[in-house]
Design a protein around this motif. Structure first.
Motif, PDB file in Angstrom:
ATOM      1  N   GLY A  99     -54.064  -2.279 -19.915  1.00 57.14           N
ATOM      2  CA  GLY A  99     -52.816  -1.944 -19.451  1.00 57.14           C
ATOM      3  C   GLY A  99     -51.758  -1.135 -20.578  1.00 57.14           C
ATOM      4  O   GLY A  99     -52.447  -1.540 -21.771  1.00 57.14           O
ATOM      5  N   LEU A 100     -50.453  -1.305 -20.062  1.00 59.33           N
ATOM      6  CA  LEU A 100     -49.482  -0.639 -20.933  1.00 59.33           C
ATOM      7  C   LEU A 100     -47.654  -1.348 -20.664  1.00 59.33           C
ATOM      8  O   LEU A 100     -48.475  -1.964 -19.752  1.00 59.33           O
ATOM      9  N   ASN A 101     -47.717  -1.850 -21.828  1.00 60.09           N
ATOM     10  CA  ASN A 101     -46.980  -2.523 -21.473  1.00 60.09           C
ATOM     11  C   ASN A 101     -45.510  -1.902 -21.737  1.00 60.09           C
ATOM     12  O   ASN A 101     -46.005  -1.516 -22.070  1.00 60.09           O
ATOM     13  N   GLY A 102     -44.651  -2.971 -22.597  1.00 64.05           N
ATOM     14  CA  GLY A 102     -42.975  -2.991 -22.659  1.00 64.05           C
ATOM     15  C   GLY A 102     -42.967  -2.231 -23.252  1.00 64.05           C
ATOM     16  O   GLY A 102     -42.425  -0.943 -23.879  1.00 64.05           O
ATOM     17  N   ALA A 103     -43.753  -2.329 -24.767  1.00 65.41           N
ATOM     18  CA  ALA A 103     -44.185  -2.092 -26.318  1.00 65.41           C
ATOM     19  C   ALA A 103     -44.983  -0.465 -26.121  1.00 65.41           C
ATOM     20  O   ALA A 103     -43.977   0.452 -27.029  1.00 65.41           O
ATOM     21  N   LEU A 154     -42.429   1.619 -24.877  1.00 68.10           N
ATOM     22  CA  LEU A 154     -41.319   2.506 -25.603  1.00 68.10           C
ATOM     23  C   LEU A 154     -42.430   3.773 -26.318  1.00 68.10           C
ATOM     24  O   LEU A 154     -41.290   4.696 -27.549  1.00 68.10           O
ATOM     25  N   GLN A 155     -43.847   3.682 -26.717  1.00 66.92           N
ATOM     26  CA  GLN A 155     -44.352   3.869 -27.782  1.00 66.92           C
ATOM     27  C   GLN A 155     -43.780   5.572 -26.899  1.00 66.92           C
ATOM     28  O   GLN A 155     -44.074   6.368 -27.957  1.00 66.92           O
ATOM     29  N   VAL A 156     -44.436   5.401 -26.051  1.00 63.09           N
ATOM     30  CA  VAL A 156     -44.609   7.157 -25.065  1.00 63.09           C
ATOM     31  C   VAL A 156     -43.145   7.243 -24.918  1.00 63.09           C
ATOM     32  O   VAL A 156     -42.850   8.843 -25.701  1.00 63.09           O
ATOM     33  N   ALA A 157     -41.672   6.581 -24.953  1.00 64.20           N
ATOM     34  CA  ALA A 157     -40.652   7.403 -24.906  1.00 64.20           C
ATOM     35  C   ALA A 157     -40.128   7.943 -26.915  1.00 64.20           C
ATOM     36  O   ALA A 157     -39.162   8.579 -26.701  1.00 64.20           O
ATOM     37  N   GLY A 158     -41.151   7.635 -27.392  1.00 62.83           N
ATOM     38  CA  GLY A 158     -40.715   7.962 -28.996  1.00 62.83           C
ATOM     39  C   GLY A 158     -39.998   6.569 -29.561  1.00 62.83           C
ATOM     40  O   GLY A 158     -39.002   6.826 -30.849  1.00 62.83           O
ATOM     41  N   HIS A 159     -39.860   5.250 -29.121  1.00 62.33           N
ATOM     42  CA  HIS A 159     -38.341   4.424 -29.590  1.00 62.33           C
ATOM     43  C   HIS A 159     -39.689   3.494 -30.921  1.00 62.33           C
ATOM     44  O   HIS A 159     -39.293   2.308 -30.655  1.00 62.33           O
ATOM     45  N   TYR A 160     -40.701   3.658 -30.465  1.00 65.96           N
ATOM     46  CA  TYR A 160     -41.736   2.157 -30.767  1.00 65.96           C
ATOM     47  C   TYR A 160     -43.024   3.152 -31.507  1.00 65.96           C
ATOM     48  O   TYR A 160     -43.372   3.648 -31.181  1.00 65.96           O
ATOM     49  N   PRO A 161     -43.063   2.355 -32.403  1.00 68.63           N
ATOM     50  CA  PRO A 161     -44.108   3.106 -33.651  1.00 68.63           C
ATOM     51  C   PRO A 161     -45.199   2.982 -33.515  1.00 68.63           C
ATOM     52  O   PRO A 161     -45.743   1.776 -33.329  1.00 68.63           O
ATOM     53  N   PRO A 162     -46.664   3.294 -33.426  1.00 67.36           N
ATOM     54  CA  PRO A 162     -47.920   2.995 -33.486  1.00 67.36           C
ATOM     55  C   PRO A 162     -48.299   2.075 -34.444  1.00 67.36           C
ATOM     56  O   PRO A 162     -47.624   2.030 -35.396  1.00 67.36           O
ATOM     57  N   PRO A 163     -48.797   0.874 -34.183  1.00 71.42           N
ATOM     58  CA  PRO A 163     -49.113   0.314 -35.219  1.00 71.42           C
ATOM     59  C   PRO A 163     -50.050   1.078 -36.397  1.00 71.42           C
ATOM     60  O   PRO A 163     -50.864   2.233 -36.273  1.00 71.42           O
ATOM     61  N   PRO A 164     -50.337   0.490 -37.847  1.00 71.80           N
ATOM     62  CA  PRO A 164     -50.644   1.428 -38.904  1.00 71.80           C
ATOM     63  C   PRO A 164     -51.905   1.501 -38.726  1.00 71.80           C
ATOM     64  O   PRO A 164     -52.863   0.800 -38.230  1.00 71.80           O
ATOM     65  N   GLY A 165     -52.976   2.968 -38.330  1.00 67.91           N
ATOM     66  CA  GLY A 165     -53.986   3.379 -39.024  1.00 67.91           C
ATOM     67  C   GLY A 165     -54.255   3.417 -37.647  1.00 67.91           C
ATOM     68  O   GLY A 165     -55.427   3.650 -37.490  1.00 67.91           O
ATOM     69  N   TYR A 166     -53.094   3.322 -36.589  1.00 69.38           N
ATOM     70  CA  TYR A 166     -53.742   3.364 -35.227  1.00 69.38           C
ATOM     71  C   TYR A 166     -53.227   5.242 -34.475  1.00 69.38           C
ATOM     72  O   TYR A 166     -52.412   5.778 -35.185  1.00 69.38           O
ATOM     73  N   PRO A 167     -54.295   5.765 -33.587  1.00 69.89           N
ATOM     74  CA  PRO A 167     -53.715   7.455 -32.912  1.00 69.89           C
ATOM     75  C   PRO A 167     -51.999   7.307 -32.571  1.00 69.89           C
ATOM     76  O   PRO A 167     -52.313   6.782 -31.492  1.00 69.89           O
ATOM     77  N   GLY A 221     -52.056   1.349 -25.697  1.00 71.63           N
ATOM     78  CA  GLY A 221     -52.502   0.991 -25.431  1.00 71.63           C
ATOM     79  C   GLY A 221     -53.059  -0.941 -27.263  1.00 71.63           C
ATOM     80  O   GLY A 221     -52.961  -0.902 -27.549  1.00 71.63           O
ATOM     81  N   LEU A 222     -52.154  -1.996 -26.536  1.00 71.09           N
ATOM     82  CA  LEU A 222     -51.728  -3.105 -26.861  1.00 71.09           C
ATOM     83  C   LEU A 222     -52.698  -4.342 -26.390  1.00 71.09           C
ATOM     84  O   LEU A 222     -53.181  -4.883 -26.606  1.00 71.09           O
ATOM     85  N   GLU A 223     -53.068  -3.555 -25.182  1.00 70.07           N
ATOM     86  CA  GLU A 223     -53.956  -4.680 -24.047  1.00 70.07           C
ATOM     87  C   GLU A 223     -55.080  -4.177 -23.841  1.00 70.07           C
ATOM     88  O   GLU A 223     -55.793  -3.286 -23.161  1.00 70.07           O
ATOM     89  N   LEU A 224     -56.197  -5.228 -23.891  1.00 69.21           N
ATOM     90  CA  LEU A 224     -57.950  -4.627 -23.158  1.00 69.21           C
ATOM     91  C   LEU A 224     -58.458  -5.583 -23.020  1.00 69.21           C
ATOM     92  O   LEU A 224     -58.063  -6.746 -23.541  1.00 69.21           O
ATOM     93  N   ALA A 225     -59.269  -5.506 -22.248  1.00 70.66           N
ATOM     94  CA  ALA A 225     -60.303  -6.397 -21.882  1.00 70.66           C
ATOM     95  C   ALA A 225     -62.361  -6.038 -22.044  1.00 70.66           C
ATOM     96  O   ALA A 225     -61.713  -4.886 -21.233  1.00 70.66           O
ATOM     97  N   GLY A 226     -63.046  -6.587 -22.401  1.00 73.36           N
ATOM     98  CA  GLY A 226     -63.995  -5.585 -22.128  1.00 73.36           C
ATOM     99  C   GLY A 226     -64.938  -6.721 -22.660  1.00 73.36           C
ATOM    100  O   GLY A 226     -64.956  -7.663 -23.452  1.00 73.36           O
ATOM    101  N   GLU A 227     -65.763  -5.773 -23.365  1.00 73.83           N
ATOM    102  CA  GLU A 227     -67.118  -6.347 -24.525  1.00 73.83           C
ATOM    103  C   GLU A 227     -67.467  -5.958 -25.349  1.00 73.83           C
ATOM    104  O   GLU A 227     -66.757  -4.809 -26.235  1.00 73.83           O
TER     105      GLU A 227
END
Length: 67
Positions: A34-38, A41-54, A59-65
């Motif tokens: 899912g895409l959340n509020g952060a 904001l990242q898409v709009a250029g107003h929120y930095p990605p977590p350090p070390g991530y492209p 994407g901060l939310e996911l479910a899987g194995e």
């Protein structure tokens, strides 16, 4: 892998090389995401990605194995 990708201020699904986990990391086969509020904001250029991530892949939310 396919991933939601930030392209010129919008999101698109694009192909990317499969990631390789490093020390202390896990590889997750994502089944739902899912895409959340952060992310919006990242898409709009107003929120930095977590350090070390492209910066073009939100994407901060996911479910899987764990592979």
């Amino acid at each position: 892998m396919r991933a939601v990708t930030i392209v010129e201020g919008r999101v698109e699904v694009r192909e990317h090389p499969d990631p390789a986990p490093g020390a202390g990391q896990l590889l997750v086969r994502v089944r739902a995401a899912g895409l959340n509020g952060a992310d919006v904001l990242q898409v709009a250029g107003h929120y930095p990605p977590p350090p070390g991530y492209p910066p073009e892949i939100p994407g901060l939310e996911l479910a899987g194995e764990v592979e």
